[in-house]
Design a protein around this motif. Structure first.
Motif, PDB file in Angstrom:
ATOM      1  N   LEU A   1     -22.893  71.558  37.718  1.00 11.35           N
ATOM      2  CA  LEU A   1     -21.854  70.537  37.614  1.00 11.35           C
ATOM      3  C   LEU A   1     -22.343  69.473  36.645  1.00 11.35           C
ATOM      4  CD1 LEU A   1     -19.183  69.246  38.409  1.00 11.35           C
ATOM      5  CD2 LEU A   1     -20.318  68.269  40.424  1.00 11.35           C
ATOM      6  N   ASP A   2     -21.668  69.353  35.509  1.00 11.99           N
ATOM      7  CA  ASP A   2     -22.085  68.441  34.445  1.00 11.99           C
ATOM      8  C   ASP A   2     -21.031  67.354  34.274  1.00 11.99           C
ATOM      9  OD1 ASP A   2     -22.919  67.122  32.190  1.00 11.99           O
ATOM     10  OD2 ASP A   2     -23.315  68.923  31.014  1.00 11.99           O
ATOM     11  N   LEU A   3     -21.392  66.127  34.656  1.00 16.99           N
ATOM     12  CA  LEU A   3     -20.498  64.974  34.551  1.00 16.99           C
ATOM     13  C   LEU A   3     -21.101  63.891  33.651  1.00 16.99           C
ATOM     14  CD1 LEU A   3     -19.525  64.736  38.332  1.00 16.99           C
ATOM     15  CD2 LEU A   3     -18.131  65.687  36.491  1.00 16.99           C
ATOM     16  N   LYS A   4     -21.984  64.261  32.754  1.00 14.07           N
ATOM     17  CA  LYS A   4     -22.618  63.290  31.862  1.00 14.07           C
ATOM     18  C   LYS A   4     -21.581  62.453  31.111  1.00 14.07           C
ATOM     19  CE  LYS A   4     -25.259  65.985  29.358  1.00 14.07           C
ATOM     20  NZ  LYS A   4     -25.241  67.317  29.954  1.00 14.07           N
TER      21      LYS A   4
ATOM     22  N   TYR B   1     -29.973  64.696  37.455  1.00 11.97           N
ATOM     23  CA  TYR B   1     -30.074  63.732  36.367  1.00 11.97           C
ATOM     24  C   TYR B   1     -29.075  62.612  36.634  1.00 11.97           C
ATOM     25  CZ  TYR B   1     -32.260  67.792  34.136  1.00 11.97           C
ATOM     26  OH  TYR B   1     -33.047  68.871  33.857  1.00 11.97           O
ATOM     27  N   ALA B   2     -29.580  61.396  36.901  1.00  7.82           N
ATOM     28  CA  ALA B   2     -28.712  60.265  37.227  1.00  7.82           C
ATOM     29  C   ALA B   2     -29.172  59.023  36.477  1.00  7.82           C
ATOM     30  CB  ALA B   2     -28.698  60.020  38.732  1.00  7.82           C
ATOM     31  N   ASN B   3     -29.364  59.158  35.177  1.00  3.31           N
ATOM     32  CA  ASN B   3     -29.796  58.031  34.349  1.00  3.31           C
ATOM     33  C   ASN B   3     -28.622  57.113  34.032  1.00  3.31           C
ATOM     34  OD1 ASN B   3     -32.316  59.332  34.201  1.00  3.31           O
ATOM     35  ND2 ASN B   3     -31.708  60.458  32.375  1.00  3.31           N
ATOM     36  N   ARG B   4     -28.925  55.830  33.925  1.00  7.93           N
ATOM     37  CA  ARG B   4     -27.954  54.828  33.457  1.00  7.93           C
ATOM     38  C   ARG B   4     -26.665  54.821  34.275  1.00  7.93           C
ATOM     39  NH1 ARG B   4     -29.002  58.052  29.634  1.00  7.93           N
ATOM     40  NH2 ARG B   4     -26.804  58.515  29.197  1.00  7.93           N
ATOM     41  N   THR B   5     -26.782  54.898  35.579  1.00  7.42           N
ATOM     42  CA  THR B   5     -25.636  54.725  36.464  1.00  7.42           C
ATOM     43  C   THR B   5     -25.756  53.360  37.128  1.00  7.42           C
ATOM     44  OG1 THR B   5     -26.661  55.625  38.461  1.00  7.42           O
ATOM     45  CG2 THR B   5     -25.671  57.211  36.934  1.00  7.42           C
ATOM     46  N   ALA B   6     -24.782  53.022  37.980  1.00  8.25           N
ATOM     47  CA  ALA B   6     -24.813  51.744  38.692  1.00  8.25           C
ATOM     48  C   ALA B   6     -25.234  51.936  40.142  1.00  8.25           C
ATOM     49  CB  ALA B   6     -23.434  51.089  38.622  1.00  8.25           C
ATOM     50  N   THR B   7     -25.941  53.025  40.428  1.00  8.14           N
ATOM     51  CA  THR B   7     -26.279  53.346  41.818  1.00  8.14           C
ATOM     52  C   THR B   7     -27.439  52.538  42.361  1.00  8.14           C
ATOM     53  OG1 THR B   7     -27.730  55.135  41.076  1.00  8.14           O
ATOM     54  CG2 THR B   7     -25.434  55.706  41.565  1.00  8.14           C
ATOM     55  N   GLY B   8     -28.181  51.852  41.482  1.00 10.71           N
ATOM     56  CA  GLY B   8     -29.368  51.151  41.958  1.00 10.71           C
ATOM     57  C   GLY B   8     -30.496  52.134  42.230  1.00 10.71           C
ATOM     58  N   ALA B   9     -31.357  51.788  43.188  1.00 13.58           N
ATOM     59  CA  ALA B   9     -32.529  52.613  43.483  1.00 13.58           C
ATOM     60  C   ALA B   9     -32.124  53.990  43.981  1.00 13.58           C
ATOM     61  CB  ALA B   9     -33.398  51.925  44.533  1.00 13.58           C
ATOM     62  N   PRO B  10     -32.934  55.005  43.712  1.00 13.09           N
ATOM     63  CA  PRO B  10     -32.663  56.332  44.276  1.00 13.09           C
ATOM     64  C   PRO B  10     -32.631  56.242  45.803  1.00 13.09           C
ATOM     65  CG  PRO B  10     -34.393  56.440  42.615  1.00 13.09           C
ATOM     66  CD  PRO B  10     -34.141  54.996  42.867  1.00 13.09           C
ATOM     67  N   PRO B  11     -31.592  56.748  46.433  1.00 10.38           N
ATOM     68  CA  PRO B  11     -31.510  56.642  47.896  1.00 10.38           C
ATOM     69  C   PRO B  11     -32.557  57.512  48.578  1.00 10.38           C
ATOM     70  CG  PRO B  11     -29.760  58.035  47.050  1.00 10.38           C
ATOM     71  CD  PRO B  11     -30.434  57.454  45.854  1.00 10.38           C
ATOM     72  N   PRO B  12     -33.020  57.106  49.738  1.00  9.07           N
ATOM     73  CA  PRO B  12     -34.047  57.880  50.462  1.00  9.07           C
ATOM     74  C   PRO B  12     -33.624  59.307  50.752  1.00  9.07           C
ATOM     75  CG  PRO B  12     -33.808  55.696  51.408  1.00  9.07           C
ATOM     76  CD  PRO B  12     -32.700  55.831  50.413  1.00  9.07           C
ATOM     77  N   VAL B  13     -32.302  59.562  50.791  1.00 10.84           N
ATOM     78  CA  VAL B  13     -31.832  60.900  51.113  1.00 10.84           C
ATOM     79  C   VAL B  13     -32.329  61.931  50.106  1.00 10.84           C
ATOM     80  CG1 VAL B  13     -29.675  60.723  49.809  1.00 10.84           C
ATOM     81  CG2 VAL B  13     -29.773  62.199  51.825  1.00 10.84           C
ATOM     82  N   ILE B  14     -32.690  61.470  48.900  1.00  7.77           N
ATOM     83  CA  ILE B  14     -33.193  62.397  47.884  1.00  7.77           C
ATOM     84  C   ILE B  14     -34.478  63.072  48.350  1.00  7.77           C
ATOM     85  CG2 ILE B  14     -34.217  62.494  45.564  1.00  7.77           C
ATOM     86  CD1 ILE B  14     -32.082  60.626  44.609  1.00  7.77           C
TER      87      ILE B  14
ATOM     88  N   GLY C   1     -25.219  58.547  32.568  1.00  2.00           N
ATOM     89  CA  GLY C   1     -24.206  57.890  31.755  1.00  2.00           C
ATOM     90  C   GLY C   1     -22.920  57.590  32.489  1.00  2.00           C
ATOM     91  N   CYS C   2     -22.839  57.917  33.788  1.00  2.00           N
ATOM     92  CA  CYS C   2     -21.659  57.556  34.591  1.00  2.00           C
ATOM     93  C   CYS C   2     -21.838  56.097  35.005  1.00  2.00           C
ATOM     94  CB  CYS C   2     -21.532  58.471  35.814  1.00  2.00           C
ATOM     95  SG  CYS C   2     -21.206  60.195  35.399  1.00  2.00           S
ATOM     96  N   SER C   3     -21.547  55.199  34.090  1.00  2.00           N
ATOM     97  CA  SER C   3     -21.904  53.792  34.255  1.00  2.00           C
ATOM     98  C   SER C   3     -21.125  53.088  35.352  1.00  2.00           C
ATOM     99  CB  SER C   3     -21.703  53.055  32.922  1.00  2.00           C
ATOM    100  OG  SER C   3     -20.401  53.284  32.400  1.00  2.00           O
ATOM    101  N   GLU C   4     -19.985  53.649  35.800  1.00  2.00           N
ATOM    102  CA  GLU C   4     -19.214  53.046  36.886  1.00  2.00           C
ATOM    103  C   GLU C   4     -19.573  53.635  38.251  1.00  2.00           C
ATOM    104  OE1 GLU C   4     -16.963  50.492  36.684  1.00  2.00           O
ATOM    105  OE2 GLU C   4     -17.753  50.310  34.645  1.00  2.00           O
ATOM    106  N   LEU C   5     -20.410  54.631  38.264  1.00  2.00           N
ATOM    107  CA  LEU C   5     -20.780  55.281  39.528  1.00  2.00           C
ATOM    108  C   LEU C   5     -21.752  54.388  40.298  1.00  2.00           C
ATOM    109  CD1 LEU C   5     -20.380  57.950  41.100  1.00  2.00           C
ATOM    110  CD2 LEU C   5     -22.470  58.783  40.008  1.00  2.00           C
ATOM    111  N   ASN C   6     -21.287  53.808  41.423  1.00  2.00           N
ATOM    112  CA  ASN C   6     -22.097  52.804  42.110  1.00  2.00           C
ATOM    113  C   ASN C   6     -22.820  53.308  43.347  1.00  2.00           C
ATOM    114  OD1 ASN C   6     -20.003  52.960  43.999  1.00  2.00           O
ATOM    115  ND2 ASN C   6     -18.908  51.251  43.031  1.00  2.00           N
TER     116      ASN C   6
ATOM    117  N   SER D   1     -16.708  57.197  41.710  1.00  2.00           N
ATOM    118  CA  SER D   1     -17.272  57.766  42.932  1.00  2.00           C
ATOM    119  C   SER D   1     -17.174  59.275  42.887  1.00  2.00           C
ATOM    120  CB  SER D   1     -16.539  57.235  44.163  1.00  2.00           C
ATOM    121  OG  SER D   1     -15.171  57.638  44.137  1.00  2.00           O
ATOM    122  N   LEU D   2     -17.925  59.900  43.769  1.00  2.00           N
ATOM    123  CA  LEU D   2     -17.884  61.351  43.932  1.00  2.00           C
ATOM    124  C   LEU D   2     -17.302  61.654  45.302  1.00  2.00           C
ATOM    125  CD1 LEU D   2     -21.452  62.259  42.616  1.00  2.00           C
ATOM    126  CD2 LEU D   2     -19.302  62.493  41.367  1.00  2.00           C
ATOM    127  N   PRO D   3     -16.510  62.709  45.434  1.00  2.00           N
ATOM    128  CA  PRO D   3     -15.997  63.054  46.770  1.00  2.00           C
ATOM    129  C   PRO D   3     -17.138  63.472  47.689  1.00  2.00           C
ATOM    130  CG  PRO D   3     -15.525  64.804  45.196  1.00  2.00           C
ATOM    131  CD  PRO D   3     -16.057  63.663  44.400  1.00  2.00           C
TER     132      PRO D   3
END
Length: 693
Positions: free
Chosen positions: A351-354, A400-413, A379-384, A361-363
């Motif tokens: 799944l490529d959403l670059k 790959y989740a570079n340059r998003t608005a998600t903040g820190a990688p969540p512990p679930v990773i 590059g999904c800059s609105e993905l929070n 958001s993602l469902p």
């Protein structure tokens, strides 16, 4: 066995296969005439083509390189010539093609009958009744079984729709149109018939062509339609179009493969009922809503590629594509919504959403994708935020989740036990991360990118250095002051990137396995190569970095390459030969090349940029007599962080890498250095040193 391939860059680079076409043929029959012309034509029209060369075959066994090429190819063109069945090599190759097609229904085979009767191939008669298709009386069971496999492969491939070679055949009666002028002629004169199964149109050869419903109406057996850009196009992809009217229709009942660059309508044709479709590839299309209102069941569709379709707002109704394996929506900057039915795609692996910059958001259902292995969100800059149940994707290997608005990688990773690549660069929006979550569960992680994350020394957990599988670590643009000695526990680490860590003051030790260290623009680095005066001082608290380098080369890994890029204008004192400028010549004693003692060459180059930053072909090139190697630095400097301070590049080449140039015959070495990509670089000084045990 030797192989040759010609790679061309085209819009097909996003396809999931490495090669567009694999050519299978008997060299002595066809190599110097028909196949050469066919190969040249394919390459000229933008098809990335693999051509097997059997000149070095040994006993008919297929080399692993060839098997890889077969697995990585989309279309197989098999040229059946008079002596094809005389070659075990060709028959084994054909069997490998049949095997890979059995595993991947999206692959296509196109047989060509070159001066042979298709019926002879199909039934192994005439020149196809050989010792490899008719077992001798004393043949053992294994040989009989192999012959049966070869006969099966010949029959199967010959039963696919193929065509004899007849240059004078009317264009409209051909099964496939490859030449852009032939395509134009058929469309303009409306001479297309049901014989046409494939059309391949290179828009860069014939731009702004008009396609009409009437011109294609009689092509009832159309299976392959590829409207694409050739390798000569490097920019302005949106400007190349095939024009059609809003009510355009074309026969699609037998369509298996559709590639249409710049498709101009906002929806598929009203009569589009391609139930046999395996791949739909429409980069730079004008489609606005893919899947909406679609009642056709695309049960064979495995790949949908709509990259850079800037008007695409929504992707929906995944229930019509139950066997989808690849969904590529890169650069769809208007995409706001992905239908929750995506969670029903049990076979989706990519799944490529670059650069989907409007996707907020993602469902949650995306976490149901049990087969997903690769997820691109960079590059999904609105993905929070990321879905809370992301850890359920147990087979995810690359995120790959570079340059998003998600903040820190969540512990679930940390629950993604099969994760091998994690890239979370620049996701803070300028906010400092909290302490990094535990990574101890990621035991298979090979590459980790946490650059530009505003981390300080205290933010790194102790188990960070327990990622024993890690091979590449990028921590550039952070606020560390030192690299702790714990880094030596990363026993497989090959690449360490610390560029732009402007507070970095100390690098105490390096992992023995390290092959590349990038510390460019680390302006606070205290262990300057120019300042150290004693490279053997092992007890000093501020261990000299060049002693560390020398230890790495001489003691820990003398058989592997190594390079380092750091700020500074000095050359280590242990370098035997140094000169100002970008070249030097070193005379060699007669006994210099002692294979029991000589380990390799160490070179050093100090340079600076003046006003111009690297633009293209950004390499540091080093030439040692007739041996050359390079270091790519194109992604090191950027306009935002660039500096004109001098930097030193030090590299080591083991003897084994240079032996191909017969260095034992050298009586002198001329070392020269060059910076490509800039015209006003300043070459300050260079050095050369021979490393011995």
């Amino acid at each position: 066995m030797a192989s040759t391939s010609t790679k061309t860059s085209s819009s097909s680079s996003n396809l999931p296969h490495k090669y567009d076409v694999f050519l299978s043929f008997r060299g002595e029959d066809t190599r110097t005439n028909f196949v050469d012309h066919l190969y040249a034509g394919l390459v000229a029209n933008g098809f990335h083509t693999f051509r097997d060369d059997e000149q070095l075959e040994r006993g008919g066994e297929i080399a692993s390189q060839l098997l890889d090429a077969i697995e990585e190819s989309r279309v197989f063109i098999v040229v059946f010539s008079e002596n094809y069945a005389d070659s075990r090599w060709c028959l084994n190759e054909l069997l490998a093609i049949i095997d890979t097609m059995a595993r991947d229904v999206s692959k296509i085979v196109l047989p060509i009958f070159y001066h042979v009767n298709p019926s002879d191939v199909r039934h192994q008669r005439g020149s196809y009744a050989t010792r490899h298709t008719s077992p001798v009386e004393d043949a053992d069971d294994d040989e009989v079984a192999m012959i049966e496999d070869w006969k099966y492969a010949l029959t199967e491939v010959a039963n696919f729709s193929g065509y004899p070679v007849d240059p004078n055949t009317d264009k409209g009666m051909r099964s496939r149109l490859w030449d852009h002028m032939d395509v134009q002629d058929v469309l303009k004169k409306r001479t297309g018939t049901k014989s046409i199964e494939g059309i391949f149109l290179n828009l860069s050869k014939l731009n702004n062509i008009n396609l009409t419903t009437k011109a294609m109406k009689k092509m009832a057996n159309l299976r392959l339609l590829k409207i694409f850009l050739g390798s000569e196009v490097v920019s302005g992809e949106e400007d190349y179009k095939a024009y059609i009217s809003s009510d355009f229709e074309f026969p699609s009942w037998d369509l298996c493969y559709l590639h249409w660059h710049g498709y101009p309508l906002n929806s598929l044709p009203s009569n589009f009922e391609a139930e046999k479709l395996v791949e739909l590839n429409m980069p730079y299309s004008n489609i606005t809503n893919f899947g909406e209102g679609n009642m056709v069941q695309f049960s064979k569709l495995t790949a949908v590629i709509l990259s850079h379709s800037k008007n695409l707002i929504k992707v929906s109704n995944f229930s019509s594509t139950p066997n989808l394996e690849k969904l590529i929506l890169e650069g769809c900057t208007s995409l706001r919504e992905i239908d929750p039915s995506i969670g029903d795609l049990e076979r989706l692996g990519l799944l490529d959403l670059k650069e989907c910059k409007s996707l907020g958001s993602l469902p949650d259902s995306i976490c149901n994708l049990k087969s997903l292995k690769t997820l691109y969100l960079s590059g999904c800059s609105e993905l929070n935020c990321l879905p809370e149940d992301l850890g359920n994707m147990q087979h995810l290997t690359e995120l790959y989740a570079n340059r998003t608005a998600t903040g820190a990688p969540p512990p679930v990773i940390g629950r993604l036990r099969e994760l091998q690549i994690l890239s979370f660069s620049g996701c803070t929006g300028g906010r400092a991360y909290p302490s990094l979550f535990s990574l101890s569960g990621l035991s298979l992680l090979r590459a980790l990118d946490l650059s530009d994350c505003y981390w300080w020394d205290a933010r790194i957990p102790s188990d960070f250095w327990c990622l024993y599988s890690l091979e590449k670590l990028n921590l550039s643009g952070n606020h560390f002051t030192m690299v702790p000695t714990s880094i030596t526990e990363l026993s497989r680490l090959k690449v360490l990137v610390l560029g732009r860590c402007q507070r970095l003051q100390e690098i105490q030790q390096l992992p023995p396995s390290l092959e590349e260290l990038d510390a460019h623009e680390c302006v606070s680095l205290l262990t300057s190569l120019a300042s150290s005066s004693d490279v053997v001082e092992a007890t000093s608290r501020m261990m000299s970095l060049h002693r560390t380098i020398l230890e790495r080369i001489q003691d820990h890994a003398p058989k592997s390459e190594f390079c380092i890029l750091i700020p500074g204008d000095g050359i280590p004192e242990w370098f035997e030969h140094r000169e100002m400028g970008s070249s030097l010549t070193m005379e060699l004693p007669s006994d210099w090349y002692d294979r029991d003692k000589f380990l390799g060459f160490c070179v050093c180059f100090v340079f600076a940029f003046k006003d111009q930053l690297p633009q293209i072909h950004h390499d540091i090139l080093c030439q040692l007599n007739n041996f050359s190697f390079f270091y790519p630095y194109w992604d090191k400097w950027s306009g935002e962080h660039s500096s004109n301070d001098p930097h030193m590049w030090l590299a080591y080449q083991p003897r084994s890498g240079v032996d191909i140039c017969y260095p034992e015959a050298w009586n002198s070495i001329r070392a020269s250095f060059e910076l490509s990509g800039v015209t006003d670089a300043l070459s300050i000084k260079c050095g050369l040193h021979l490393i011995y045990k």
